[in-house]
Scaffold this motif. Structure first.
Motif, PDB file in Angstrom:
ATOM      1  N   TRP A 151       0.834  -1.209   0.000  1.00  0.00           N
ATOM      2  CA  TRP A 151       0.000   0.000   0.000  1.00  0.00           C
ATOM      3  C   TRP A 151       0.866   1.256   0.000  1.00  0.00           C
ATOM      4  CZ3 TRP A 151      -5.270   1.069   0.009  1.00  0.00           C
ATOM      5  CH2 TRP A 151      -5.613   2.376   0.353  1.00  0.00           C
ATOM      6  N   ALA A 152       1.899   1.270   0.845  1.00  0.00           N
ATOM      7  CA  ALA A 152       2.707   2.479   0.997  1.00  0.00           C
ATOM      8  C   ALA A 152       3.546   2.777  -0.234  1.00  0.00           C
ATOM      9  CB  ALA A 152       3.613   2.341   2.225  1.00  0.00           C
ATOM     10  N   GLU A 153       3.966   1.744  -0.973  1.00  0.00           N
ATOM     11  CA  GLU A 153       4.846   1.988  -2.102  1.00  0.00           C
ATOM     12  C   GLU A 153       4.137   2.642  -3.274  1.00  0.00           C
ATOM     13  OE1 GLU A 153       6.292  -1.841  -3.113  1.00  0.00           O
ATOM     14  OE2 GLU A 153       4.536  -2.414  -4.305  1.00  0.00           O
ATOM     15  N   GLU A 154       2.811   2.637  -3.303  1.00  0.00           N
ATOM     16  CA  GLU A 154       2.067   3.239  -4.392  1.00  0.00           C
ATOM     17  C   GLU A 154       1.628   4.664  -4.078  1.00  0.00           C
ATOM     18  OE1 GLU A 154       0.954   2.164  -7.689  1.00  0.00           O
ATOM     19  OE2 GLU A 154       2.817   1.124  -7.204  1.00  0.00           O
ATOM     20  N   LEU A 155       1.832   5.124  -2.850  1.00  0.00           N
ATOM     21  CA  LEU A 155       1.469   6.491  -2.494  1.00  0.00           C
ATOM     22  C   LEU A 155       2.630   7.428  -2.802  1.00  0.00           C
ATOM     23  CD1 LEU A 155      -0.331   6.007   0.930  1.00  0.00           C
ATOM     24  CD2 LEU A 155      -1.375   6.644  -1.234  1.00  0.00           C
ATOM     25  N   PRO A 156       2.359   8.731  -2.923  1.00  0.00           N
ATOM     26  CA  PRO A 156       3.468   9.679  -3.065  1.00  0.00           C
ATOM     27  C   PRO A 156       4.440   9.560  -1.909  1.00  0.00           C
ATOM     28  CG  PRO A 156       1.382  10.743  -3.543  1.00  0.00           C
ATOM     29  CD  PRO A 156       1.049   9.373  -3.032  1.00  0.00           C
ATOM     30  N   ARG A 157       5.691   9.938  -2.185  1.00  0.00           N
ATOM     31  CA  ARG A 157       6.748   9.703  -1.198  1.00  0.00           C
ATOM     32  C   ARG A 157       6.459  10.387   0.136  1.00  0.00           C
ATOM     33  NH1 ARG A 157      12.752  10.259  -3.256  1.00  0.00           N
ATOM     34  NH2 ARG A 157      11.889   8.503  -4.434  1.00  0.00           N
ATOM     35  N   GLY A 158       5.886  11.581   0.095  1.00  0.00           N
ATOM     36  CA  GLY A 158       5.617  12.284   1.336  1.00  0.00           C
ATOM     37  C   GLY A 158       4.458  11.717   2.133  1.00  0.00           C
ATOM     38  N   ASP A 159       3.636  10.855   1.503  1.00  0.00           N
ATOM     39  CA  ASP A 159       2.466  10.311   2.190  1.00  0.00           C
ATOM     40  C   ASP A 159       2.594   8.815   2.420  1.00  0.00           C
ATOM     41  OD1 ASP A 159       1.119  12.824   2.037  1.00  0.00           O
ATOM     42  OD2 ASP A 159       0.749  12.411  -0.076  1.00  0.00           O
ATOM     43  N   ALA A 160       3.786   8.247   2.234  1.00  0.00           N
ATOM     44  CA  ALA A 160       3.947   6.797   2.286  1.00  0.00           C
ATOM     45  C   ALA A 160       4.104   6.311   3.714  1.00  0.00           C
ATOM     46  CB  ALA A 160       5.149   6.379   1.438  1.00  0.00           C
ATOM     47  N   ALA A 161       3.116   6.536   4.553  1.00  0.00           N
ATOM     48  CA  ALA A 161       3.107   6.012   5.917  1.00  0.00           C
ATOM     49  C   ALA A 161       2.490   4.625   5.906  1.00  0.00           C
ATOM     50  CB  ALA A 161       2.321   6.931   6.841  1.00  0.00           C
ATOM     51  N   LEU A 162       3.116   3.703   6.663  1.00  0.00           N
ATOM     52  CA  LEU A 162       2.612   2.337   6.690  1.00  0.00           C
ATOM     53  C   LEU A 162       1.261   2.281   7.385  1.00  0.00           C
ATOM     54  CD1 LEU A 162       5.762   0.183   7.520  1.00  0.00           C
ATOM     55  CD2 LEU A 162       4.599   0.425   5.339  1.00  0.00           C
ATOM     56  N   PRO A 163       0.265   1.677   6.764  1.00  0.00           N
ATOM     57  CA  PRO A 163      -1.035   1.552   7.417  1.00  0.00           C
ATOM     58  C   PRO A 163      -1.031   0.388   8.396  1.00  0.00           C
ATOM     59  CG  PRO A 163      -1.140   0.562   5.255  1.00  0.00           C
ATOM     60  CD  PRO A 163       0.256   1.128   5.391  1.00  0.00           C
ATOM     61  N   SER A 164      -2.037   0.353   9.247  1.00  0.00           N
ATOM     62  CA  SER A 164      -2.238  -0.816  10.094  1.00  0.00           C
ATOM     63  C   SER A 164      -2.937  -1.897   9.272  1.00  0.00           C
ATOM     64  CB  SER A 164      -3.077  -0.449  11.318  1.00  0.00           C
ATOM     65  OG  SER A 164      -4.366  -0.007  10.919  1.00  0.00           O
ATOM     66  N   ALA A 165      -2.546  -3.145   9.497  1.00  0.00           N
ATOM     67  CA  ALA A 165      -3.080  -4.247   8.690  1.00  0.00           C
ATOM     68  C   ALA A 165      -3.403  -5.427   9.593  1.00  0.00           C
ATOM     69  CB  ALA A 165      -2.087  -4.663   7.616  1.00  0.00           C
ATOM     70  N   THR A 166      -4.560  -6.022   9.371  1.00  0.00           N
ATOM     71  CA  THR A 166      -4.953  -7.252  10.052  1.00  0.00           C
ATOM     72  C   THR A 166      -5.321  -8.287   8.997  1.00  0.00           C
ATOM     73  OG1 THR A 166      -7.244  -6.482  10.233  1.00  0.00           O
ATOM     74  CG2 THR A 166      -5.782  -6.056  12.098  1.00  0.00           C
ATOM     75  N   VAL A 167      -5.043  -9.545   9.294  1.00  0.00           N
ATOM     76  CA  VAL A 167      -5.227 -10.635   8.338  1.00  0.00           C
ATOM     77  C   VAL A 167      -6.086 -11.711   8.971  1.00  0.00           C
ATOM     78  CG1 VAL A 167      -4.084 -12.393   6.944  1.00  0.00           C
ATOM     79  CG2 VAL A 167      -3.027 -10.158   7.227  1.00  0.00           C
ATOM     80  N   VAL A 168      -7.046 -12.214   8.208  1.00  0.00           N
ATOM     81  CA  VAL A 168      -7.871 -13.354   8.615  1.00  0.00           C
ATOM     82  C   VAL A 168      -7.675 -14.436   7.569  1.00  0.00           C
ATOM     83  CG1 VAL A 168     -10.192 -14.191   9.095  1.00  0.00           C
ATOM     84  CG2 VAL A 168      -9.542 -11.875   9.788  1.00  0.00           C
ATOM     85  N   ARG A 169      -7.168 -15.596   7.999  1.00  0.00           N
ATOM     86  CA  ARG A 169      -6.858 -16.697   7.079  1.00  0.00           C
ATOM     87  C   ARG A 169      -7.982 -17.709   7.080  1.00  0.00           C
ATOM     88  NH1 ARG A 169      -1.072 -17.037   6.633  1.00  0.00           N
ATOM     89  NH2 ARG A 169      -1.276 -19.101   5.655  1.00  0.00           N
ATOM     90  N   THR A 170      -8.352 -18.152   5.882  1.00  0.00           N
ATOM     91  CA  THR A 170      -9.292 -19.256   5.699  1.00  0.00           C
ATOM     92  C   THR A 170      -8.688 -20.192   4.667  1.00  0.00           C
ATOM     93  OG1 THR A 170     -11.158 -17.778   6.144  1.00  0.00           O
ATOM     94  CG2 THR A 170     -11.661 -19.913   5.155  1.00  0.00           C
TER      95      THR A 170
END
Length: 333
Positions: free
Chosen positions: A34-53
């Motif tokens: 997600w962060a690598e596709e944002l502009p450089r000044g806005d590339a803050a890592l988001p919070s992410a949660t994963v649910v596996r099935t």
């Protein structure tokens, strides 16, 4: 004479072992994608949660998007990129993630006037976006029809847990009471009233029973309404043109926007805003200027701001302007 022992047979790659990608690794890969596709000044890592099935990993991202931008278009483009990248790097099946926009971050001075928009009329507006728009509308594909806007469904976790806890406790008590009566045993805590016998022999003319019955009916109607109605009355649905995307706007955010718009009108020194589902009421004080002129400009500014929100059913504006107290004292003197 010496003999060379035969070399051990090499197992196929698929039978040599297994590779397990943990949920933590999947979440970090999705956040990086997600962060690598944002502009450089806005590339803050988001919070992410994963649910596996099984071999499917569902990802939920809490993100901060740049302001002002095409939120629906930017989010949809990044969702597809995150799904492709995460699936390619992990070997799992990754559907487009669920995106929750937690905040908007300014990436520089907004162009086009206050709040990053240029008003070109009562019903049209221009927004600053990541990519420039061409003037020739026929060069690009036609815009899709807007998706049907609906209020989000409230999860009501507190209500569900309360009903589950009370219902489970009541059913367990009645079951234990019935088993004790059938087997001739006495439950701990005696003496106590025989609940099953009282329920079977109580008349509806008893005031206590009547009040309890009315309370049960009211509670049942409330639970029925909670089950069939969506709730979330504090959020107004927005009209979006991206398939599979739904957006809502908090009424408190609309109130803040209208308050800023009111305070930007020359002559207005104080403003209070209340936004309902059908009406937005602005109460303002005029510290200087002609009241009629300030009233007209405040009404036009409020109506234009409501039309540019993108809400499916914008609230009807109601503007109330009165002179500030010091102006009344000056007029009396």
């Amino acid at each position: 004479m010496t003999t060379t022992p035969p070399a051990p047979a090499r197992l196929p790659a698929a039978e040599r072992g297994s590779t397990t990608v943990t949920d933590r690794a999947v979440s970090r890969i999705a956040a990086r994608a997600w962060a690598e596709e944002l502009p450089r000044g806005d590339a803050a890592l988001p919070s992410a949660t994963v649910v596996r099935t099984g071999r499917t990993a569902s990802v939920t991202l809490g993100v901060t998007l740049p302001y002002a931008a095409d939120l629906a278009g930017t989010a949809e483009r990044l969702r597809q990129h995150v799904a492709r990248t995460t699936a390619a790097l992990t070997g799992l099946t990754v559907p487009p993630p669920e995106v929750r926009v937690r905040a908007l971050a300014g990436s520089g001075p907004a162009t086009g006037g206050r709040l990053g928009r240029t008003r070109t009329g009562a019903g049209t507006h221009a927004c600053a976006t990541d990519a420039p728009r061409t003037a020739d509308a026929s060069a690009g594909p036609p815009e899709p029809a807007p998706a049907p806007a609906r209020r989000p469904w409230s999860p009501r976790l507190g209500t569900a847990l309360l009903v589950l806890g009370v219902g489970t406790a009541a059913c367990a008590y009645l079951l234990a009471e019935g088993v004790a009566r059938r087997t001739g045993h006495v439950l701990p805590g005696a003496p106590r009233p025989d609940v099953l016998h009282r329920v079977a022999t109580t008349s509806l003319a008893d005031p206590t029973t009547l009040v309890a019955g009315i309370a049960a009916v009211v509670l049942g109607l409330w639970l029925l309404g909670a089950a069939v109605l969506p709730g979330r009355r504090d959020r107004l649905p927005m009209t979006v043109r991206t398939t599979g995307t739904r957006a809502t706007l908090d009424r408190s955010a609309i109130a803040l926007l209208l308050r800023d718009e009111a305070l930007a009108v020359p002559g207005v020194t104080s403003a209070r805003v209340r936004v309902g589902r059908r009406r937005a009421t602005v109460r303002a004080l005029a510290g200087y200027g002609e009241l009629d002129a300030v009233q007209h400009q405040l009404t036009a500014s409020t109506g234009s701001a409501l039309e540019t929100l993108g809400v499916t059913r914008p609230p009807r504006p109601r503007v109330r302007l009165r002179a500030a107290p010091h102006r009344s004292e000056e007029a009396g003197a």
